[in-house]
Design an enzyme around this catalytic site. Structure first.
Site, PDB file in Angstrom:
ATOM      1  CD  GLU A 127     -26.026  56.710 126.813  1.00  0.00           C
ATOM      2  OE1 GLU A 127     -27.020  56.163 127.330  1.00  0.00           O
ATOM      3  OE2 GLU A 127     -26.084  57.859 126.320  1.00  0.00           O
ATOM      4  CB  CYS A 168     -16.281  55.125 121.706  1.00  0.00           C
ATOM      5  SG  CYS A 168     -17.034  54.712 123.284  1.00  0.00           S
TER       6      CYS A 168
HETATM    7  P1  NAD Z   1     -15.852  50.662 131.666  1.00  0.00           P
HETATM    8  O1  NAD Z   1     -14.687  49.806 131.470  1.00  0.00           O
HETATM    9  O2  NAD Z   1     -15.702  52.043 132.227  1.00  0.00           O
HETATM   10  O3  NAD Z   1     -16.905  49.918 132.628  1.00  0.00           O
HETATM   11  C1  NAD Z   1     -17.281  48.607 132.486  1.00  0.00           C
HETATM   12  C2  NAD Z   1     -17.496  48.012 133.876  1.00  0.00           C
HETATM   13  O4  NAD Z   1     -18.087  46.722 133.743  1.00  0.00           O
HETATM   14  C3  NAD Z   1     -16.214  47.807 134.678  1.00  0.00           C
HETATM   15  O5  NAD Z   1     -16.326  48.511 135.912  1.00  0.00           O
HETATM   16  C4  NAD Z   1     -16.135  46.288 134.892  1.00  0.00           C
HETATM   17  O6  NAD Z   1     -15.613  45.943 136.160  1.00  0.00           O
HETATM   18  C5  NAD Z   1     -17.587  45.902 134.785  1.00  0.00           C
HETATM   19  N1  NAD Z   1     -17.823  44.499 134.419  1.00  0.00           N
HETATM   20  C6  NAD Z   1     -17.299  43.792 133.397  1.00  0.00           C
HETATM   21  N2  NAD Z   1     -17.824  42.557 133.362  1.00  0.00           N
HETATM   22  C7  NAD Z   1     -18.700  42.468 134.383  1.00  0.00           C
HETATM   23  C8  NAD Z   1     -19.557  41.446 134.865  1.00  0.00           C
HETATM   24  N3  NAD Z   1     -19.650  40.260 134.245  1.00  0.00           N
HETATM   25  N4  NAD Z   1     -20.314  41.698 135.940  1.00  0.00           N
HETATM   26  C9  NAD Z   1     -20.247  42.902 136.554  1.00  0.00           C
HETATM   27  N5  NAD Z   1     -19.465  43.903 136.156  1.00  0.00           N
HETATM   28  C10 NAD Z   1     -18.697  43.703 135.071  1.00  0.00           C
HETATM   29  O7  NAD Z   1     -16.603  50.743 130.262  1.00  0.00           O
HETATM   30  P2  NAD Z   1     -17.515  51.937 129.690  1.00  0.00           P
HETATM   31  O8  NAD Z   1     -16.652  53.020 129.145  1.00  0.00           O
HETATM   32  O9  NAD Z   1     -18.569  52.257 130.676  1.00  0.00           O
HETATM   33  O10 NAD Z   1     -18.164  51.234 128.435  1.00  0.00           O
HETATM   34  C11 NAD Z   1     -19.162  50.242 128.573  1.00  0.00           C
HETATM   35  C12 NAD Z   1     -19.792  49.993 127.227  1.00  0.00           C
HETATM   36  O11 NAD Z   1     -20.453  51.192 126.768  1.00  0.00           O
HETATM   37  C13 NAD Z   1     -18.804  49.632 126.124  1.00  0.00           C
HETATM   38  O12 NAD Z   1     -19.416  48.691 125.279  1.00  0.00           O
HETATM   39  C14 NAD Z   1     -18.601  50.938 125.395  1.00  0.00           C
HETATM   40  O13 NAD Z   1     -18.270  50.729 124.050  1.00  0.00           O
HETATM   41  C15 NAD Z   1     -19.956  51.575 125.497  1.00  0.00           C
HETATM   42  N6  NAD Z   1     -19.952  53.047 125.420  1.00  0.00           N
HETATM   43  C16 NAD Z   1     -18.991  53.778 126.069  1.00  0.00           C
HETATM   44  C17 NAD Z   1     -19.024  55.167 126.034  1.00  0.00           C
HETATM   45  C18 NAD Z   1     -17.991  56.007 126.724  1.00  0.00           C
HETATM   46  O14 NAD Z   1     -17.987  57.215 126.520  1.00  0.00           O
HETATM   47  N7  NAD Z   1     -17.119  55.464 127.543  1.00  0.00           N
HETATM   48  C19 NAD Z   1     -20.046  55.831 125.342  1.00  0.00           C
HETATM   49  C20 NAD Z   1     -21.014  55.057 124.711  1.00  0.00           C
HETATM   50  C21 NAD Z   1     -20.949  53.670 124.753  1.00  0.00           C
HETATM   51  C1  UDX Z   2     -17.730  59.572 121.493  1.00  0.00           C
HETATM   52  C2  UDX Z   2     -19.074  59.982 120.855  1.00  0.00           C
HETATM   53  O1  UDX Z   2     -19.093  61.410 120.671  1.00  0.00           O
HETATM   54  C3  UDX Z   2     -20.235  59.571 121.736  1.00  0.00           C
HETATM   55  O2  UDX Z   2     -21.465  59.882 121.102  1.00  0.00           O
HETATM   56  C4  UDX Z   2     -20.133  58.074 121.972  1.00  0.00           C
HETATM   57  O3  UDX Z   2     -21.183  57.669 122.819  1.00  0.00           O
HETATM   58  C5  UDX Z   2     -18.790  57.717 122.594  1.00  0.00           C
HETATM   59  O4  UDX Z   2     -17.738  58.168 121.743  1.00  0.00           O
HETATM   60  P1  UDX Z   2     -16.195  60.537 123.416  1.00  0.00           P
HETATM   61  O5  UDX Z   2     -15.177  59.581 122.916  1.00  0.00           O
HETATM   62  O6  UDX Z   2     -16.480  60.564 124.866  1.00  0.00           O
HETATM   63  O7  UDX Z   2     -17.602  60.279 122.710  1.00  0.00           O
HETATM   64  O8  UDX Z   2     -15.764  62.028 123.024  1.00  0.00           O
HETATM   65  P2  UDX Z   2     -15.909  62.927 121.705  1.00  0.00           P
HETATM   66  O9  UDX Z   2     -16.342  64.273 122.137  1.00  0.00           O
HETATM   67  O10 UDX Z   2     -16.694  62.303 120.648  1.00  0.00           O
HETATM   68  O11 UDX Z   2     -14.394  63.073 121.238  1.00  0.00           O
HETATM   69  C6  UDX Z   2     -13.655  61.972 120.763  1.00  0.00           C
HETATM   70  C7  UDX Z   2     -12.287  62.430 120.329  1.00  0.00           C
HETATM   71  O12 UDX Z   2     -12.352  63.242 119.149  1.00  0.00           O
HETATM   72  C8  UDX Z   2     -11.567  63.288 121.374  1.00  0.00           C
HETATM   73  O13 UDX Z   2     -10.215  62.924 121.431  1.00  0.00           O
HETATM   74  C9  UDX Z   2     -11.733  64.690 120.844  1.00  0.00           C
HETATM   75  O14 UDX Z   2     -10.719  65.544 121.273  1.00  0.00           O
HETATM   76  C10 UDX Z   2     -11.679  64.456 119.357  1.00  0.00           C
HETATM   77  N1  UDX Z   2     -12.360  65.508 118.578  1.00  0.00           N
HETATM   78  C11 UDX Z   2     -13.696  65.692 118.694  1.00  0.00           C
HETATM   79  C12 UDX Z   2     -11.632  66.302 117.717  1.00  0.00           C
HETATM   80  O15 UDX Z   2     -10.420  66.147 117.602  1.00  0.00           O
HETATM   81  N2  UDX Z   2     -12.286  67.255 116.993  1.00  0.00           N
HETATM   82  C13 UDX Z   2     -13.624  67.477 117.086  1.00  0.00           C
HETATM   83  O16 UDX Z   2     -14.142  68.362 116.400  1.00  0.00           O
HETATM   84  C14 UDX Z   2     -14.352  66.658 117.973  1.00  0.00           C
END
Ligand code: NAD
Ligand code: UDX
Length: 472
Positions: free
Chosen positions: A161, A277
């Site tokens: 994602e 991330c």
């Molecule tokens: P999060 O902590 O917000 O959510 C994860 C959820 O999974 C929690 O609610 C937890 O209770 C649940 N969970 C864990 N183990 C479980 C199980 N065995 N059964 C059911 N539920 C379970 O995490 P997130 O930010 O959504 O990230 C999820 C993944 O996506 C990570 O690998 C992260 O690196 C990736 N990712 C995150 C972002 C972001 O912006 N946060 C973007 C891209 C990818």
């Molecule tokens: C990032 C990636 O952008 C996204 O594609 C991935 O799926 C998850 O990780 P996110 O962490 O949600 O997303 O936010 P992002 O907009 O990338 O910003 C990350 C950090 O960098 C923030 O603290 C932001 O303030 C900082 N940032 C971003 C800067 O300081 N300068 C910039 O020009 C851009």
């Protein structure tokens, strides 16, 4: 008619919740039904309530419209697994805290538990989609567990994602690309891949849906985040040079970014990147490189984090020097605690480090953030400072407005670029502050010239020094 496609997602977090909401919103209920599953009863209850567990612009509208129609949130994980044709795994994959690879490798405990749960509950063939960000070749481990423990057949796809927080809905509705890795060598692998392509094709143009082998897909996610973070560290490294040399970082960023080969985005200097991330995924890449013996490559990517840590320290040190080398018992207004605007998320927020360092100097912080809940700020700071909430309460207060935070303070410190910070009544705030009144802009939100005219002594990252501020 035929049965709807049944889509389940294990993990109702920042990724699982919005992603499934958009799938449900973009597909007709007679064609696609979606269930989002989580262990946490509290999280599921919040998804089923009026106040969703995460804040994203546009998300609640989507959820309220689709909920009960083709979008369902539930803790009945085994039921959901049995029911589904396609199961997304979107559980958290934090950095390992102990053992081999501590502080670098990804902790795959939750991914493995989800796999074991799928294996135990499934009694018909499933497509399992790796949505979590994982190290390369995790699909192999998933597959081994499913094969060894399951009673049916599984096809594994990787579908990382790319959404960013604060713009999750827009990113999901209009992605630059959707990446799907699958086993292109077998007929069943190709069919599974096609099934997921068709799901996305409800709203994503086909030419933006990329299919690759599983390993390329897994690795591309880590590499995309590493490149993005590297751009931020690159511009931040130059911000330090600007301050000393008289160049302006935004002018440099604009001049450089207009080169179409470089591009204008992600060149905003800041007090440091945060979020759940960037650091985690780079560390993951570094660990991967080291485990293949590519130490020079590992060092290269590690330096992206080193610059980020230095940027945060440098900012705090500048605050301290400007305040005549003592912050003890001085009230400092902290504006913004989230790791970026338009999210209530504070994971790895630069604000945690900056506040933590100022607290070590015995400063008195008054913190205002328009979205982050008070409980979150307390929990981040108690963990960072290794002090109890009662101990911290003598030094930390949470303000309901920016004005309240600023009143009686020696300095305003801007740590998140919330839009409302651009239009605050700074002259009113100035009047309520101690003299000299300082403003430290970690996010380039302020008009420094206007603030200087009000009387503030200003420091902004990447701008030449205000000569009125005493240095060193
Ligand atoms: P999060 O902590 O917000 O959510 C994860 C959820 O999974 C929690 O609610 C937890 O209770 C649940 N969970 C864990 N183990 C479980 C199980 N065995 N059964 C059911 N539920 C379970 O995490 P997130 O930010 O959504 O990230 C999820 C993944 O996506 C990570 O690998 C992260 O690196 C990736 N990712 C995150 C972002 C972001 O912006 N946060 C973007 C891209 C990818
Ligand atoms: C990032 C990636 O952008 C996204 O594609 C991935 O799926 C998850 O990780 P996110 O962490 O949600 O997303 O936010 P992002 O907009 O990338 O910003 C990350 C950090 O960098 C923030 O603290 C932001 O303030 C900082 N940032 C971003 C800067 O300081 N300068 C910039 O020009 C851009």
């Amino acid at each position: 008619g035929s049965q709807p496609l049944r889509v389940a997602c294990i993990g109702a977090g920042y990724v699982g919740g919005p992603t499934m909401a958009v799938i449900a919103a973009k597909t007709p209920p007679e064609a696609v039904q979606v269930r989002v599953l989580d262990l946490s009863a509290e999280r599921i209850a919040a998804w089923n309530s009026e106040r969703l567990p995460i804040y994203e612009p546009g998300l609640s509208e989507l959820v309220f419209a689709a909920r009960g129609r083709n979008l369902h949130f539930s803790t009945a994980i085994d039921d959901g697994i049995k029911w589904a044709d396609i199961i997304f795994v979107a559980v958290n994959t934090p950095t390992k805290e102990c053992g081999i690879g501590a502080g670098a490798a990804a902790d795959l405990t939750y991914v493995e538990l989800a796999a074991r749960q799928i294996a135990a509950a499934a009694d018909t063939p499933k497509i399992v989609v790796e949505k979590s960000t994982v190290p390369i070749r995790t699909a192999e481990a998933l597959s081994a567990i499913l094969e060894a423990c399951g009673r049916t057949s599984f096809e594994i796809l990787s579908n990382p994602e790319f959404l960013a927080e604060g713009t999750a809905v827009r990113d999901l509705c209009e992605p630059d690309r959707v990446l799907i890795g699958g086993d292109l060598k077998t007929e069943r692998g190709r069919q599974a891949l096609e099934a997921l392509v068709e799901l996305y094709a409800y709203w994503v143009p086909r030419e933006r849906i990329l299919t690759t082998n599983v390993w390329s897909s897994e690795l591309s996610k880590l590499v995309a985040n590493a490149f993005l973070a590297q751009r931020v560290s690159s511009i931040n490294s130059i911000s330090a040079l600007c301050e000393l040399s008289g160049a302006q970082i935004d002018e440099v960023a604009r001049a450089v970014g207009l080169d179409r080969r470089i591009g204008p985005r992600f060149l905003q200097c800041s007090v440091g990147f945060g979020g759940s991330c960037f650091q985690k995924d780079i560390l993951n890449l570094v660990y991967l490189c080291e485990s293949f013996g590519l130490n020079v490559v590992a060092d290269y990517w590690r330096s992206v984090i080193a610059i980020n840590d230095w940027q945060k320290q440098r900012f705090t040190a500048r605050i301290l020097h400007s305040l005549y080398n003592t912050a003890t018992n001085k009230k400092i207004a902290i504006l913004g605690f989230a790791f970026k605007k338009d999210t209530a998320d504070t994971r790895e927020s630069a604000a945690i480090d900056v506040c933590g360092s100022l607290l070590q100097e015995c400063a008195k912080l008054s913190i205002y953030d328009p979205q982050v809940p008070a409980e979150q700020i307390w929990s981040d700071l108690t963990r960072r400072c290794r002090r109890t909430r009662d101990e911290l309460a003598a030094y930390v207060t949470l303000a309901a407005t920016a004005d309240e935070a600023a009143a009686g303070s020696h300095a305003i410190v801007i740590l998140t670029e919330w839009d409302e910070f651009r239009t605050l009544d700074y002259s009113k705030m100035y009047k309520s502050m101690c003299r000299p009144a300082f403003l430290f802009d970690g996010r380039s939100v302020c008009d420094l010239k206007a603030l200087s005219e009000i009387g503030f002594l200003c420091y902004a990252i990447g701008s030449p020094d205000d000569s009125r501020i005493q240095l060193r």
